[in-house]
Design a protein around this motif. Sequence first.
Motif, PDB file in Angstrom:
ATOM      1  N   ASN A 305       0.817  -1.212   0.000  1.00 12.47           N
ATOM      2  CA  ASN A 305       0.000   0.000   0.000  1.00 12.47           C
ATOM      3  C   ASN A 305       0.853   1.266   0.000  1.00 12.47           C
ATOM      4  OD1 ASN A 305      -2.662  -1.222   0.063  1.00 12.47           O
ATOM      5  ND2 ASN A 305      -2.037  -1.985   2.073  1.00 12.47           N
ATOM      6  N   GLY A 306       2.097   1.120  -0.388  1.00 12.00           N
ATOM      7  CA  GLY A 306       3.031   2.240  -0.341  1.00 12.00           C
ATOM      8  C   GLY A 306       2.939   3.141  -1.553  1.00 12.00           C
ATOM      9  N   PRO A 307       3.714   4.214  -1.546  1.00 13.45           N
ATOM     10  CA  PRO A 307       3.712   5.157  -2.666  1.00 13.45           C
ATOM     11  C   PRO A 307       4.444   4.588  -3.891  1.00 13.45           C
ATOM     12  CG  PRO A 307       5.366   5.790  -1.048  1.00 13.45           C
ATOM     13  CD  PRO A 307       4.643   4.614  -0.468  1.00 13.45           C
ATOM     14  N   GLU A 308       4.179   5.183  -5.034  1.00 14.90           N
ATOM     15  CA  GLU A 308       4.831   4.759  -6.274  1.00 14.90           C
ATOM     16  C   GLU A 308       6.327   5.014  -6.224  1.00 14.90           C
ATOM     17  OE1 GLU A 308       1.426   5.944  -9.368  1.00 14.90           O
ATOM     18  OE2 GLU A 308       3.440   5.899 -10.242  1.00 14.90           O
ATOM     19  N   ILE A 309       7.103   4.059  -6.662  1.00 15.57           N
ATOM     20  CA  ILE A 309       8.551   4.251  -6.757  1.00 15.57           C
ATOM     21  C   ILE A 309       9.007   4.239  -8.212  1.00 15.57           C
ATOM     22  CG2 ILE A 309       8.995   3.281  -4.471  1.00 15.57           C
ATOM     23  CD1 ILE A 309       9.904   0.680  -5.970  1.00 15.57           C
ATOM     24  N   GLY A 310       8.049   4.089  -9.130  1.00 13.61           N
ATOM     25  CA  GLY A 310       8.403   4.070 -10.541  1.00 13.61           C
ATOM     26  C   GLY A 310       7.294   3.432 -11.361  1.00 13.61           C
ATOM     27  N   PHE A 311       7.620   3.070 -12.588  1.00 12.20           N
ATOM     28  CA  PHE A 311       6.605   2.479 -13.467  1.00 12.20           C
ATOM     29  C   PHE A 311       7.243   1.489 -14.432  1.00 12.20           C
ATOM     30  CE2 PHE A 311       8.153   6.307 -15.495  1.00 12.20           C
ATOM     31  CZ  PHE A 311       8.322   5.945 -16.814  1.00 12.20           C
ATOM     32  N   VAL A 312       6.405   0.626 -14.966  1.00 13.48           N
ATOM     33  CA  VAL A 312       6.846  -0.381 -15.928  1.00 13.48           C
ATOM     34  C   VAL A 312       7.079   0.312 -17.282  1.00 13.48           C
ATOM     35  CG1 VAL A 312       6.169  -2.501 -17.142  1.00 13.48           C
ATOM     36  CG2 VAL A 312       5.547  -2.167 -14.728  1.00 13.48           C
ATOM     37  N   THR A 313       8.216   0.033 -17.913  1.00 12.37           N
ATOM     38  CA  THR A 313       8.450   0.579 -19.262  1.00 12.37           C
ATOM     39  C   THR A 313       7.996  -0.426 -20.320  1.00 12.37           C
ATOM     40  OG1 THR A 313      10.751  -0.177 -19.212  1.00 12.37           O
ATOM     41  CG2 THR A 313      10.321   2.101 -18.521  1.00 12.37           C
ATOM     42  N   THR A 314       8.366  -1.703 -20.134  1.00 10.83           N
ATOM     43  CA  THR A 314       7.863  -2.775 -20.992  1.00 10.83           C
ATOM     44  C   THR A 314       7.584  -3.978 -20.106  1.00 10.83           C
ATOM     45  OG1 THR A 314       9.264  -2.094 -22.863  1.00 10.83           O
ATOM     46  CG2 THR A 314       8.342  -4.304 -22.956  1.00 10.83           C
ATOM     47  N   GLY A 315       6.488  -4.663 -20.353  1.00  9.62           N
ATOM     48  CA  GLY A 315       6.227  -5.910 -19.648  1.00  9.62           C
ATOM     49  C   GLY A 315       5.591  -6.873 -20.619  1.00  9.62           C
ATOM     50  N   SER A 316       5.958  -8.139 -20.493  1.00  5.21           N
ATOM     51  CA  SER A 316       5.423  -9.124 -21.438  1.00  5.21           C
ATOM     52  C   SER A 316       5.750 -10.525 -20.963  1.00  5.21           C
ATOM     53  CB  SER A 316       6.060  -8.900 -22.816  1.00  5.21           C
ATOM     54  OG  SER A 316       5.702  -9.924 -23.716  1.00  5.21           O
ATOM     55  N   TYR A 317       5.061 -11.466 -21.532  1.00  2.03           N
ATOM     56  CA  TYR A 317       5.504 -12.847 -21.449  1.00  2.03           C
ATOM     57  C   TYR A 317       6.753 -12.951 -22.312  1.00  2.03           C
ATOM     58  CZ  TYR A 317       5.526 -17.901 -22.147  1.00  2.03           C
ATOM     59  OH  TYR A 317       5.890 -19.218 -22.203  1.00  2.03           O
ATOM     60  N   ALA A 318       7.787 -13.591 -21.785  1.00  2.00           N
ATOM     61  CA  ALA A 318       9.038 -13.749 -22.539  1.00  2.00           C
ATOM     62  C   ALA A 318       9.117 -15.180 -23.057  1.00  2.00           C
ATOM     63  CB  ALA A 318      10.230 -13.431 -21.644  1.00  2.00           C
ATOM     64  N   PRO A 319       8.885 -15.376 -24.348  1.00  2.00           N
ATOM     65  CA  PRO A 319       8.753 -16.737 -24.879  1.00  2.00           C
ATOM     66  C   PRO A 319       9.990 -17.614 -24.709  1.00  2.00           C
ATOM     67  CG  PRO A 319       7.816 -15.157 -26.415  1.00  2.00           C
ATOM     68  CD  PRO A 319       8.527 -14.358 -25.351  1.00  2.00           C
ATOM     69  N   SER A 320      11.199 -17.041 -24.807  1.00  2.00           N
ATOM     70  CA  SER A 320      12.399 -17.885 -24.689  1.00  2.00           C
ATOM     71  C   SER A 320      12.747 -18.177 -23.239  1.00  2.00           C
ATOM     72  CB  SER A 320      13.601 -17.222 -25.370  1.00  2.00           C
ATOM     73  OG  SER A 320      13.348 -17.071 -26.742  1.00  2.00           O
ATOM     74  N   VAL A 321      12.177 -17.418 -22.320  1.00  2.00           N
ATOM     75  CA  VAL A 321      12.437 -17.612 -20.897  1.00  2.00           C
ATOM     76  C   VAL A 321      11.283 -18.393 -20.262  1.00  2.00           C
ATOM     77  CG1 VAL A 321      13.014 -16.430 -18.731  1.00  2.00           C
ATOM     78  CG2 VAL A 321      13.651 -15.384 -20.920  1.00  2.00           C
ATOM     79  N   GLY A 322      10.091 -18.232 -20.836  1.00  2.00           N
ATOM     80  CA  GLY A 322       8.909 -18.909 -20.310  1.00  2.00           C
ATOM     81  C   GLY A 322       8.355 -18.267 -19.051  1.00  2.00           C
ATOM     82  N   MET A 327      10.546  -4.596 -17.617  1.00  2.00           N
ATOM     83  CA  MET A 327      11.554  -3.595 -17.288  1.00  2.00           C
ATOM     84  C   MET A 327      10.799  -2.436 -16.646  1.00  2.00           C
ATOM     85  SD  MET A 327      14.310  -3.625 -20.405  1.00  2.00           S
ATOM     86  CE  MET A 327      13.328  -3.698 -21.892  1.00  2.00           C
ATOM     87  N   ALA A 328      11.441  -1.806 -15.662  1.00  2.00           N
ATOM     88  CA  ALA A 328      10.792  -0.695 -14.967  1.00  2.00           C
ATOM     89  C   ALA A 328      11.815   0.386 -14.680  1.00  2.00           C
ATOM     90  CB  ALA A 328      10.168  -1.183 -13.667  1.00  2.00           C
ATOM     91  N   LEU A 329      11.336   1.624 -14.667  1.00  2.00           N
ATOM     92  CA  LEU A 329      12.173   2.763 -14.309  1.00  2.00           C
ATOM     93  C   LEU A 329      11.839   3.130 -12.867  1.00  2.00           C
ATOM     94  CD1 LEU A 329      14.214   4.871 -15.369  1.00  2.00           C
ATOM     95  CD2 LEU A 329      12.260   6.288 -16.037  1.00  2.00           C
ATOM     96  N   LEU A 330      12.796   2.921 -11.959  1.00  2.00           N
ATOM     97  CA  LEU A 330      12.553   3.082 -10.529  1.00  2.00           C
ATOM     98  C   LEU A 330      13.452   4.154  -9.936  1.00  2.00           C
ATOM     99  CD1 LEU A 330      12.486  -0.655  -9.323  1.00  2.00           C
ATOM    100  CD2 LEU A 330      10.590   0.727 -10.220  1.00  2.00           C
ATOM    101  N   SER A 331      13.001   4.758  -8.843  1.00  2.00           N
ATOM    102  CA  SER A 331      13.882   5.614  -8.063  1.00  2.00           C
ATOM    103  C   SER A 331      15.125   4.809  -7.720  1.00  2.00           C
ATOM    104  CB  SER A 331      13.198   6.041  -6.766  1.00  2.00           C
ATOM    105  OG  SER A 331      12.110   6.861  -7.067  1.00  2.00           O
ATOM    106  N   VAL A 343       3.954  -4.720  -8.621  1.00  2.00           N
ATOM    107  CA  VAL A 343       3.413  -4.034  -9.793  1.00  2.00           C
ATOM    108  C   VAL A 343       1.904  -3.934  -9.597  1.00  2.00           C
ATOM    109  CG1 VAL A 343       3.140  -4.081 -12.296  1.00  2.00           C
ATOM    110  CG2 VAL A 343       5.232  -4.993 -11.254  1.00  2.00           C
ATOM    111  N   ILE A 344       1.359  -2.745  -9.812  1.00  2.00           N
ATOM    112  CA  ILE A 344      -0.086  -2.572  -9.668  1.00  2.00           C
ATOM    113  C   ILE A 344      -0.761  -2.995 -10.967  1.00  2.00           C
ATOM    114  CG2 ILE A 344      -1.969  -0.987  -9.122  1.00  2.00           C
ATOM    115  CD1 ILE A 344       0.018  -1.326  -6.809  1.00  2.00           C
ATOM    116  N   ILE A 345      -1.423  -4.153 -10.908  1.00  2.00           N
ATOM    117  CA  ILE A 345      -2.117  -4.698 -12.082  1.00  2.00           C
ATOM    118  C   ILE A 345      -3.614  -4.625 -11.823  1.00  2.00           C
ATOM    119  CG2 ILE A 345      -2.426  -6.720 -13.558  1.00  2.00           C
ATOM    120  CD1 ILE A 345       0.392  -7.606 -12.805  1.00  2.00           C
ATOM    121  N   ARG A 346      -4.297  -3.809 -12.588  1.00  2.00           N
ATOM    122  CA  ARG A 346      -5.752  -3.629 -12.415  1.00  2.00           C
ATOM    123  C   ARG A 346      -6.112  -3.408 -10.940  1.00  2.00           C
ATOM    124  NH1 ARG A 346      -5.089  -7.039 -16.711  1.00  2.00           N
ATOM    125  NH2 ARG A 346      -4.887  -8.908 -15.451  1.00  2.00           N
ATOM    126  N   GLY A 347      -5.372  -2.500 -10.301  1.00  2.00           N
ATOM    127  CA  GLY A 347      -5.712  -2.109  -8.941  1.00  2.00           C
ATOM    128  C   GLY A 347      -5.150  -3.010  -7.843  1.00  2.00           C
TER     129      GLY A 347
END
Lengths: 366, 125
Positions: A305-322, A327-331, A343-347
Motif C-alpha cells: 500500500n506504499g507510494p509509487e517508486i516508478g513504473f513499468v516501461t515494458t512488460g510481457s511474457y518472454a517466450p524464450s524464458v517462459g 523492465m521498470a524505471l525506478l527511483s 506491480v499494480i495490475i488492475r488495482g
Amino acid sequence: MKETALYQEHIRLGGKIVDFGGWALPVQFGGIIEEHLACREAAGLFDVSHMGEIMVEGPEAEAFIQYLVTNDISIASDNHVIYSPMCYPDGGVVDDLLIYKFNKEKYLLVVNASNLEKDWQWINEQEKGQVELLNLSEQISELALQGPKAQQILARLTDYGLDDLKFYTFEPEVIIAGAKALLSRTGYTGEDGFELYLDNQDAARIWRQLLEAGEADGLTPVGLGARDTLRFEVAMPLYGQEIDARITPLEAGLGSFVKADKPDYIGKEALAAIRAAGVRRKTVGFEMVGRGVARSHFPVVKEENGPEIGFVTTGSYAPSVGKNLGMALLSTEYAVPGERIYVIIRGKAVEARIIPRPFHKKNYKK
Amino acid sequence: MNIKPELKYTKDHEWLRLEGDIAFIGLADYAQEHLGDIVFVDLPQVGDGISAGEVLGVVESVKAASDVYCPVDGEIVAINEELADNPAAINEDAYAAWIAQVKITNLTQVESMLDADAYEPFCQE
C-alpha cells in the motif's frame, strides 16, 4: 494508413495487419510465440520498411552528427555502424538511431518510424554548416533477416563473402539475387543477422526469394509482435517506452553511449551534470512472482500500500524464458537486484522481483 | 473460426453453456483467435457473488489484455484451475476451456443471450 512495398506479401501470407504509427504492418503471421522461437532457433524475416532513412552528406557531415548525438562517431572506421541516442539540451531523448558511416563526409541515419517527422525537423533546425540532408525514407525498403541460420540462408542469394561482414559493419553495395542492397550485420533481436536496405521496386521479389531460400531451414516471416518480444528479452530499448523526451539515456542504462570526453554536443552539459549528481532513476529488469502480466506504464510500489517508486516501461511474457518479465524505471534507491517490488495490475499489488538484464543471452557472431 | 450451435453468446464474445442451474462461461473462439497466443488468465474467486456485466476474468495474450464479462447474475462455484498452468488451452479449444462456473439465479438472463445465428454477425471483421 501507409503501406510498405511488402504489403501485398503480408496479405498473401495471412499477416494480421495493424496500424503502427500510421503504417499498415503485420503484428503476426502464424503466432507471436511461434515466430519468436523460430527467430531464436532458426531464422526470421521482418519487414522494417517503416524505419526512416536520412542521408547526411558534405564536408562538415562528421562534425554535424557529432554535435547531434551523444556517442562518439569520430573513432569509427568507414563502413561501421554506430548506435547512439540523440538528445535534447536537457538530456531527454529525441530518438535513438543507427549511424552508417560511409566516410567522414557521408552518413546514413536510420531512425524510428514514429519519430521520423520530428527527427527531420529537429535535425534541420540545428546549425548545419556545409551539410546536405536528404530524407530517403520513401524510396527505401528495409528487411531484417535474423537468427542463427540467417547467414547460411542469405549466402544462397549472394556471392558476397558474408564471413567478412563483421558485427555492426556494412557494405554499401551488395548484389542479392540480382538486386543492389546496402547490407549490414545488425538487428534488433539479440541474434546474429542482417539488415538489407533495398529499392522499393526490388523489395517484394527479394522478400519472396529469401523466404523460399530459407524454407528448409525454418525461416519464418515475423511480425511486429515478436519483433517486440525479441528485443525485450535482450533488453534493447524501445523509444516511447524505455527512453523518451522525459527519460535520459543515463536512466535507461545507456550510459556507455553517452560520451563525456567528446567536443560539444546537444545535451552534453545536462547529461554531465546528471552523471555528476548521480541518476535519480534507474531501469531494472524484474520477474513476476505473483500471477499477472505487467504492462507499460503500470505503477510500481515497494510496499503493497506504499507510494509509487516508478513504473513499468515494458512488460510481457518472454517466450524464450517462459516467464512473465518486465523492465521498470525506478527511483535509484529501490533499483537493487534481488529486491521485492509490487506491480499494480488492475488495482491489485502483484509481487515481483528485480533481476538482471538482459533476460536472454545475446547470440551475436563477432 | 468456430461457433457451436448448442451454446449461448454475447456480442463481446463470451460463451455460456447451461447444465442445470450451473453456467459454464468462457471466451469464444473468435476472441481467442483475435487475441493470439494466450499467456495468462486472471481467474475469479470461488464463492464470490457476481452480477451480469461485471468482469469475470481477464485473458491476456502476448500483446493485449481482454476482459471477460459475466453475462448472468449468480455465485462463482468453480474456476478452471488448469488455465493457471496452461492458459493456451483457450487457444487450443475455446469451448472446452471454460473459465468459471456460475450458479445462476435468473434463468431469463440466459434466454435473452444470443444464439449461434444471432451471434455470427458479430464475428465479421
